[in-house]
Write a protein that holds these residues in place. Structure first.
Motif, mmCIF file in Angstrom:
data_model
loop_
_atom_site.group_PDB
_atom_site.id
_atom_site.type_symbol
_atom_site.label_atom_id
_atom_site.label_comp_id
_atom_site.label_asym_id
_atom_site.label_seq_id
_atom_site.Cartn_x
_atom_site.Cartn_y
_atom_site.Cartn_z
ATOM 1 N N LEU A 50 0.823 -1.207 0.000
ATOM 2 C CA LEU A 50 0.000 0.000 0.000
ATOM 3 C C LEU A 50 0.864 1.267 0.000
ATOM 4 O O LEU A 50 0.509 2.269 -0.624
ATOM 5 C CB LEU A 50 -0.939 -0.004 1.211
ATOM 6 N N LYS A 51 1.994 1.224 0.696
ATOM 7 C CA LYS A 51 2.869 2.396 0.780
ATOM 8 C C LYS A 51 3.754 2.560 -0.442
ATOM 9 O O LYS A 51 4.208 3.670 -0.745
ATOM 10 C CB LYS A 51 3.754 2.294 2.029
ATOM 11 N N SER A 52 4.009 1.486 -1.154
ATOM 12 C CA SER A 52 4.931 1.525 -2.287
ATOM 13 C C SER A 52 4.406 2.426 -3.400
ATOM 14 O O SER A 52 3.211 2.456 -3.702
ATOM 15 C CB SER A 52 5.148 0.108 -2.833
ATOM 16 N N LYS A 53 5.323 3.159 -4.030
ATOM 17 C CA LYS A 53 4.970 4.008 -5.168
ATOM 18 C C LYS A 53 5.333 3.354 -6.500
ATOM 19 O O LYS A 53 5.237 3.999 -7.550
ATOM 20 C CB LYS A 53 5.676 5.362 -5.036
ATOM 21 N N LEU A 54 5.743 2.073 -6.443
ATOM 22 C CA LEU A 54 6.093 1.359 -7.673
ATOM 23 C C LEU A 54 4.870 1.204 -8.571
ATOM 24 O O LEU A 54 4.924 1.459 -9.770
ATOM 25 C CB LEU A 54 6.676 -0.015 -7.331
ATOM 26 N N ILE A 55 3.752 0.801 -7.977
ATOM 27 C CA ILE A 55 2.496 0.629 -8.712
ATOM 28 C C ILE A 55 1.566 1.783 -8.367
ATOM 29 O O ILE A 55 1.403 2.133 -7.191
ATOM 30 C CB ILE A 55 1.826 -0.717 -8.351
#
Length: 470
Positions: free
Chosen positions: A112-117
């Motif tokens: 949820l925190k990742s900005k990859l997706i």
């Protein structure tokens, strides 16, 4: 005495020779084993090169300890005490996307925190459990599977880099059934990946309460494992235990049938008669040797393509690299427009890979989606690699150490239809009794897969010899 010729002295050929000798002794069979290697060195794609204090792996750098076969082989070879597990920090893996290194999320909170997706991509991924299951048994490409179940963004940023990192492959052509059979099984059995993970997690929790030893519900997992002196210790250790002859610089030109067995003709002259032949050579190499033996077999073998690869080792003084190198390394989606597929932080994965005060980075370039890279000059390979390292990690300095290894036919590609091709190969072999195939062109490209395939081919050889004797 039955003479068995094993073609190829890589991990598949050497393991087959070692296990055959053990099984034959247990079964009371009198065998003469001859291993024939085209090159003037053993090991095949496995080669650990120590140079100026750096330890560079020419090919694979280890195996996962989540499957038993290679670990059991090490036990039988008395080299298990030499095994070296990768550093715990090497569990951290990254994807270079939109100019940033993103750590691959390992749980829901990180996802949820990742900005990859992007958020639309995350919503599409979250809807995977609503996608109807495909249960027709037909093969499909990894790209078709990814788009169907996970969405285009997940395909581009997660699946495609993983496929290039493992197989140097193109997801638009690679077979789901042959590359990741477990994933296909999960969809057929549970209706989807999320549903499978939920149910397997519940099953795991129940088994833990019952005191059972269980694997991860999320997949095979495992720790990357090598040896103190590099993965070559595995092939060297196997070769030492083979009692039969290992003949190097023995290039076979043709395999012909003769008197219920085979005649092997060597390039430059000379022959060797054998009752049984086990080929652990690449599919394309066996196809050349089998011309005149069976045209249909040759055709099927030539339908297994190989991807080329350049492996580039860069050594730096540690203070020239600002990045923490706290992890395994990173992969690069094709849409980033980079020349390399990714880079491993080798000196962070295993100790003793670089001299004190220095680091070793190992980049891969080429693959099925960029086959022309194999033709680049050394200067161009070096410049393109440095440009990618600068973009991903901010490294502007020239490396203190450079080694470039070229593999024109590096990794077999399990393209759609691979399983049917294997079935057709098995059918052809029924008409060529005494010829057996093993190696990474057929049932798995990893070291564990090769060792497991050697076990299976040895069982078939022993069964064939017993049937012939009986």
């Amino acid at each position: 005495m039955t003479r068995i010729a094993i073609i190829g002295a890589g991990i598949s050929g050497l393991t087959t020779a070692f296990l055959l000798e053990r099984q034959a002794q247990a079964a009371g069979l009198d065998l003469e084993i001859v291993v024939l290697e085209k090159k003037d060195r053993i090991g095949g794609k496995i080669w650990s090169i120590r140079d100026e204090g750096f330890l560079c792996e020419w090919g694979p750098n280890g195996f996962l300890d989540s499957k038993p076969w290679t670990l059991e082989l090490c036990e039988q070879l008395d080299i298990r005490n030499r095994l070296l597990r990768s550093d715990d920090n090497a569990r951290k893996r990254y994807i270079f996307s939109e100019g940033v290194l993103h750590r691959l999320p390992e749980n829901g909170a990180m996802f949820l925190k990742s900005k990859l997706i992007s958020w639309p991509g995350k919503l599409r991924l979250s809807g995977e459990m609503l996608i109807p299951a495909k249960r027709d048994g037909e093969d499909e490409t990894l790209a078709d599977f990814g788009r169907r179940r996970l969405g285009a963004e997940a395909l581009d940023k997660l699946i495609a880099p993983m496929v290039s990192g493992i197989f140097a492959g193109d997801p638009e052509t690679m077979s789901l059934k042959s590359c990741f059979p477990r994933i296909q099984q999960l969809e057929e059995e549970y209706g989807g990946l999320v549903k499978a993970m939920v149910k397997l997690a519940k099953k795991k929790k129940k088994e833990i309460k019952e005191g059972k030893q269980v694997a991860s519900a999320a997949g095979p997992g495992g720790v990357l494992t090598s040896f103190t002196g590099g993965i070559q210790e595995l092939t060297d250790g196997t070769a030492v235990k083979v009692r039969g002859e290992i003949r190097k610089a023995a290039s076979i030109e043709r395999i012909l049938r003769k008197d219920g067995g085979f005649e092997l003709r060597f390039e430059g002259g000379g022959t060797l008669d054998a009752d049984v032949v086990v080929s652990a050579a690449p599919a394309h190499a066996l196809a050349e040797m089998a011309v005149g033996l069976d045209d249909a077999l040759v055709t099927l073998l030539n339908e297994i393509p190989y991807a080329p690869m350049n492996v580039i080792c860069f050594g730096y003084e540690r203070d020239k690299v600002a990045h923490s190198l706290d992890g395994f390394g990173y992969l690069i989606p094709r849409k980033e427009g980079c020349s390399t597929l990714g880079t491993l932080w080798d000196s962070s994965i295993f100790p003793n890979r670089a001299p004190e005060g220095m680091v070793l980075l190992r980049s891969m370039m080429g693959g099925a989606a960029n086959p022309g890279a194999i033709e680049f000059s050394d200067a161009e390979v070096r410049a393109r690699t440095l440009a990618d390292l600068n973009a991903a990690m901010g490294i502007a300095a020239e490396p203190d150490f450079v080694r470039i290894f070229r593999h024109p036919q590096a990794i077999p590609q399990y393209i759609v239809g691979h399983a049917k091709r294997l079935a057709a190969l098995d059918e052809r072999l029924q008409d060529i009794p005494g010829l057996y195939l093993t190696g990474n062109a057929f049932y798995g490209i990893g070291l564990n897969d090769c060792v497991h395939a050697s076990h299976q081919v040895v069982e078939r050889v022993i069964q064939g010899l017993n049937a012939k004797a009986g």
